[in-house]
Design a protein around this motif. Structure first.
Motif, mmCIF file in Angstrom:
data_model
loop_
_atom_site.group_PDB
_atom_site.id
_atom_site.type_symbol
_atom_site.label_atom_id
_atom_site.label_comp_id
_atom_site.label_asym_id
_atom_site.label_seq_id
_atom_site.Cartn_x
_atom_site.Cartn_y
_atom_site.Cartn_z
ATOM 1 N N ARG A 297 0.834 -1.219 0.000
ATOM 2 C CA ARG A 297 0.000 0.000 0.000
ATOM 3 C C ARG A 297 0.863 1.262 0.000
ATOM 4 O O ARG A 297 0.483 2.291 -0.547
ATOM 5 C CB ARG A 297 -0.901 -0.028 1.233
ATOM 6 N N PRO B 3 -6.731 -3.429 -3.048
ATOM 7 C CA PRO B 3 -7.131 -4.045 -1.781
ATOM 8 C C PRO B 3 -7.774 -5.418 -1.949
ATOM 9 O O PRO B 3 -8.456 -5.885 -1.049
ATOM 10 C CB PRO B 3 -8.118 -3.024 -1.213
ATOM 11 N N CYS C 243 -1.890 -4.665 4.978
ATOM 12 C CA CYS C 243 -1.927 -3.316 4.403
ATOM 13 C C CYS C 243 -3.248 -2.601 4.690
ATOM 14 O O CYS C 243 -3.556 -1.594 4.051
ATOM 15 C CB CYS C 243 -1.686 -3.376 2.896
ATOM 16 N N SER C 244 -4.029 -3.107 5.648
ATOM 17 C CA SER C 244 -5.212 -2.334 6.054
ATOM 18 C C SER C 244 -4.717 -1.041 6.695
ATOM 19 O O SER C 244 -3.598 -0.983 7.205
ATOM 20 C CB SER C 244 -6.076 -3.158 7.016
ATOM 21 N N PRO C 245 -5.530 0.034 6.638
ATOM 22 C CA PRO C 245 -4.977 1.353 6.997
ATOM 23 C C PRO C 245 -4.467 1.438 8.431
ATOM 24 O O PRO C 245 -3.550 2.207 8.713
ATOM 25 C CB PRO C 245 -6.153 2.309 6.733
ATOM 26 N N GLY C 246 -5.026 0.650 9.341
ATOM 27 C CA GLY C 246 -4.570 0.701 10.735
ATOM 28 C C GLY C 246 -3.212 0.063 10.940
ATOM 29 O O GLY C 246 -2.565 0.306 11.956
ATOM 30 N N ASN D 209 -12.142 4.863 8.291
ATOM 31 C CA ASN D 209 -12.565 3.479 8.512
ATOM 32 C C ASN D 209 -12.550 3.212 10.019
ATOM 33 O O ASN D 209 -11.516 3.353 10.667
ATOM 34 C CB ASN D 209 -11.559 2.581 7.759
ATOM 35 N N ALA E 275 -10.029 -0.002 11.426
ATOM 36 C CA ALA E 275 -8.863 0.264 10.578
ATOM 37 C C ALA E 275 -7.901 -0.907 10.552
ATOM 38 O O ALA E 275 -7.151 -1.088 9.594
ATOM 39 C CB ALA E 275 -8.149 1.514 11.071
ATOM 40 N N LEU F 171 -12.696 1.228 2.127
ATOM 41 C CA LEU F 171 -12.224 0.880 3.472
ATOM 42 C C LEU F 171 -10.705 0.996 3.551
ATOM 43 O O LEU F 171 -10.161 1.475 4.551
ATOM 44 C CB LEU F 171 -12.678 -0.541 3.829
ATOM 45 N N ASN F 172 -10.023 0.568 2.518
ATOM 46 C CA ASN F 172 -8.560 0.582 2.579
ATOM 47 C C ASN F 172 -8.003 2.001 2.560
ATOM 48 O O ASN F 172 -7.014 2.309 3.230
ATOM 49 C CB ASN F 172 -7.970 -0.229 1.411
ATOM 50 N N LEU F 173 -8.617 2.888 1.807
ATOM 51 C CA LEU F 173 -8.055 4.242 1.667
ATOM 52 C C LEU F 173 -8.669 5.259 2.622
ATOM 53 O O LEU F 173 -8.199 6.390 2.705
ATOM 54 C CB LEU F 173 -8.193 4.712 0.216
ATOM 55 N N ASP G 127 -8.434 6.513 5.481
ATOM 56 C CA ASP G 127 -7.534 6.639 6.625
ATOM 57 C C ASP G 127 -7.513 8.088 7.110
ATOM 58 O O ASP G 127 -6.613 8.487 7.838
ATOM 59 C CB ASP G 127 -6.126 6.190 6.226
ATOM 60 N N HIS H 285 -7.490 10.440 2.522
ATOM 61 C CA HIS H 285 -7.921 10.346 1.126
ATOM 62 C C HIS H 285 -9.393 10.739 1.014
ATOM 63 O O HIS H 285 -10.239 10.215 1.728
ATOM 64 C CB HIS H 285 -7.755 8.916 0.604
#
Lengths: 435, 435, 435
Positions: free
Chosen positions: B262, B290, B299-302, C358, C361, C393-395, C397, C400
């Motif tokens: 990511r 994703p 690579c999940s945002p957390g 998200n 996260a 969900l992935n972006l 954060d 974005h």
């Protein structure tokens, strides 16, 4: 500043004539050949000639012994000179130690360089830092050598002496400098680099009568060790160098080729690229690499000066490179004149660049009222002639230089510069101090 | 660090042999198939096997009930087993609930998956989180089913139990970790992902005898829920993961395909791209998306870990994907060996990367004096062999890593690394601490 | 906000009808033609009509005298009207001073404009700031003129008066504004810019019933001097303009063409590019240049507003431009409807854009548990429909925007927006305040 007059005169022919005059001299990284060359140059400009003694430590290096050569030949069993230094100074490897000896063909062959793929040409070879001697000849001649006894003579000397370089400073309005550097260590090679020496000399000569913003430092020094010697003796001056060009091989019909400085986007890089793109020639623009001429030293990480390399053909990439084919037939007044023009165009950009602020920043100024605009609206192409004005006014926000504007608007810098002066005369632009 | 020895041995054949050994096992996201697989791996490396009870909350998820299956078949009216789990574990949809029942063809058809476009292949299907049961068969067999009464049996259980995963840590000089992760939840699919399990096992085995800078964590866990379980139980360790690769489908002849993390420009991304570009293969480099394997979790945002995905063919993009055609004929020792080499090459870059400073920053150091440079100047190509030295010296200003230099100079990292060691031995380079 | 209903109705036909209604009026930068046009518009929306007196200083300019024209013709020696203003208002150069005079053909020719390359078309010409008079005619007619005495009449007046412009504000939830601007100074030119005036009017009319986040300011003003006048009188409002579009030539079949704002990557630039790329048309995206319509004023460096220019064909680039061929046959309800849709799509992006976080996260949220995910795993294409959820969900954060996500995921903004609303309803996303 204007270098346009010299373009009108036959600058290419004068550069060629000077290159032809210094072509026969046997130069190396030290010795009388360099001295003789610099004396020729000194007939045109007030060149300072520096002598630095053998053994002087310079950065990571030491000034080597001075090499001089008077004569050299190979005689066959019948006493005939089959190789004669007086016919081509390429016949002797530069820095060959003295030798006078009889030897068999087998022994002699250990000391001969040829170019098997270019059998008619004599190669150019050096051995500055390893004591050795050798002859260079055409591969055809080499293959015709008979198995007999030869006598060889190299009447050279390798002694305590000096490294010699020449320096000329054209003083401008500021002490910020533009460095122009060419090597003077190659013997009879016309393009590499009699062309560079002669072109810089004619440029310096023509600059003498011109008021410039920058000071122009011309350095004519042996490759590598000369640049290193100058850098070692002028570390305090290096900070004044705001722009620089190493020049080499400016007289052939190839290229032009510009290799960017290590910084990659220095003003000299952008100015040179602009000049090349406007030239009507077919330039090749290359990123920096650490192999080449003295930009290697100027762009070493501890200096990292904004110095690029201008050539026509790229060194090493053409068959004539470092051979006897790099002679006066290989260079032409026309190509030298074009190269001169490229350099003066880039200088014109650097000299003329600056940042202005639009005094009527809100909305467009009424150009028509000031007689600056085509009076009849509605014409399909009326605006074409006004584009330079519009671009300059739109981008002159105190953050874009004239070169930024020329690049963005895809206009010749000279047009942007001229239009800027017109707008400034009408008080629509003011220079931004210190930018 | 050197993983070169394993390349000399027939690593591809050993990976293939191990993949073949675990291929027949019926794995799912829980159950004895995973346990049996991990026991096979534990014969090669000191694998820690973890059991996490059903119902354990893990991030947004909960560890599901454990699924096991002993037998399954469909019998026609004459009592003939027309579908038999013992012949292919793909015949039963994973996590099918138990069933034993007579039914009409019409009823049975509600519980059958086929691939009409690939009529000879059995599809792979799962229903982990919706209670259901189904058989999978070739579309040809499906079309030949007669309108009669069938008896179906699925002797499975879905009960409180555990989720099982395996973990192996190779300790390096630092506690900074390189994560290597493969899923272990697919039944008899050779490429997806017996290939990954077997390759990581052989890599871990060979690493055991090698001193490394990084610690290498190998994770063999069921897809999605396994990675989520590991992350939930190791949130404190996640900060140590400096580089990571998810591997999948490493045995076919396609690709190789690398999907970036990511972050997009993490060191693993650059190292893997470098290894791929140097491989002589025809790699495809893709930006992060994703959808895929467990890089989705890492690579999940957390977490946003620097973890990429290496495959040969891209999942989903080939006809064999998730069908009975993904069998041992679809993978080869040669392709597995190539994949192994790509991973060890990237590891070599990561292990060997670093930042150095040129101790002679002003001008070039005199390489000839140190015996590092071709002695005869003037040779057209003399410098070619010296380019690595010149690039490293020029760019080692404390800001460029060896990988930066390899990329910029377009040289193999191994050449840059080897040359750096040579220059450091001559005190021309010093490592920059903490870089 | 929804402008989708207007798309269902026959918006293109209504825009065309209004354009046709105002097409015959003889507009200029001041005068009764502008007033009459704005009265037509005021029948549809509650337009504020502003009158600014001649002589008012506006930025670098001054409001000029008002020009009106009642009649104009050229009569030949037989008293026949060979050119008649009442047949085409293009026959008289805009801002022509009054004249009534007999003259030879030679004298008359000093006051005639034609298009030799387009001999059947009448050109459009203006002379706002230089006192002059002229007729425009087809080159065929010009060539047929006999050498006789002509009588010319231009019954115009150039007097102290006013500059007139119209303004309409649709109030949204915030005082942040979206500026939509069209020029109203061209006489009978259908595309340039009856199309723009009519389209903005229909857009304003349809917006009236819609709740919006932004306030929408519609400005119908003469080109250049009108925008400058508005800017001069509203310098305090300029800071509220967060997005803007100048529209022009929206009714032909070319383009669409979008010229970015001076900022180059403003939200309006990205939104318009997104709408264009999703449109199924063949858009041309151009960087800002300082020549064009009133974006020249809005994007002058002292304002630098995020205002782009939307056209179909690019002005000046088509043969019909500024000629009598820019008539009602040149524009179509369909093209006008497409242009309307492009603008409302871009507005939809701007209105709907935002940043979310998200709430789960770490790892992916379990979408299946919430009924958000295809229940049967293993399907080759199961994930396709879920990609929007996974990307969002992935972006999401907190860094974005939804437009960032749509661009990165190559998904229509409307899909991203709708999916975001679904995920937010399940508490998987929360809006980031102030983003």
């Amino acid at each position: 500043m204007s270098l346009e007059k010299p373009v009108i005169d036959d600058v290419g022919a004068e550069i060629f004539a000077l290159a032809a005059r210094i072509y026969p001299i046997c130069r190396s990284i030290t010795g009388n050949g360099v001295r003789q060359t610099l004396r020729e140059i000194a007939a045109h400009i007030a060149l300072d000639i520096h002598e630095v003694p053998t053994g002087t430590p310079v950065l990571d290096w030491t000034v080597p012994r001075e090499w001089n050569i008077r004569d050299a030949w190979i005689r066959n069993a019948r006493g005939e000179k089959i190789v004669d230094f007086s016919r081509s100074n390429l016949h002797v490897m530069s820095y060959s130690v003295p030798v006078q000896q009889q030897m068999s063909l087998a022994e002699l062959k250990q000391h001969i360089y040829t170019l098997p793929d270019q059998p008619d040409l004599i190669p150019y070879r050096t051995s500055y830092y390893a004591e050795n001697w050798a002859f260079c000849m055409s591969h055809r001649q080499f293959e015709a050598l008979r198995d007999e006894t030869y006598e060889v003579l190299i009447d050279s000397s390798l002694t305590e002496g000096h490294l010699t370089y020449g320096e000329y400073l054209h003083k401008g309005e500021t002490s910020d400098e533009f460095l122009l550097s060419a090597h003077v260590c190659h013997p009879s090679l016309a393009n590499d680099n009699c062309s560079g020496i002669a072109l810089l000399t004619q440029l310096a000569k023509r600059l003498a009568g011109v008021r410039t913003r920058y000071s122009y430092r011309f350095l004519l020094a042996p490759g590598t060790i000369g640049a290193i010697t100058w850098l070692a003796r002028n570390e305090d001056k290096v900070g004044s160098i705001k722009h620089g060009l190493v020049v080499s091989m400016l007289g052939d019909r190839g290229g032009p080729t510009y290799k960017k400085s290590r910084r990659g986007n220095a003003e000299i890089d952008r100015a040179m690229v602009h000049a090349l793109n406007q030239s009507g020639l077919s330039p090749a623009i290359e990123d920096f690499s650490p192999y080449g001429y003295d930009e290697r030293q100027y762009c070493s990480p501890g200096f990292n000066l904004p110095v690029g390399l201008l050539q026509r053909s790229k060194f090493g990439a053409i068959p004539e490179y470092h051979t006897s084919a790099d002679n006066l037939d290989f260079i032409s007044p026309q190509a030298l004149g074009e190269s001169y023009r490229l350099i003066t165009d880039a200088i014109g950009v650097i000299e003329g660049n600056g940042v202005f602020r639009n005094t009527v920043a809100k909305g467009e100024p009424q150009l028509g009222r000031r007689g600056l605009y085509g009076a009849i609206g509605g014409e399909k192409n009326a605006a074409a002639a006004n584009m330079a004005m519009l671009w300059i006014l739109n981008l002159s926000d105190g953050e874009h230089s004239l070169l930024d504007i020329a690049e963005r608007a895809k206009l010749p810098f000279a047009v942007v510069k001229r239009t800027t002066e017109l707008l400034a005369k009408h008080d629509l632009l003011k220079p931004v101090a210190g930018a």
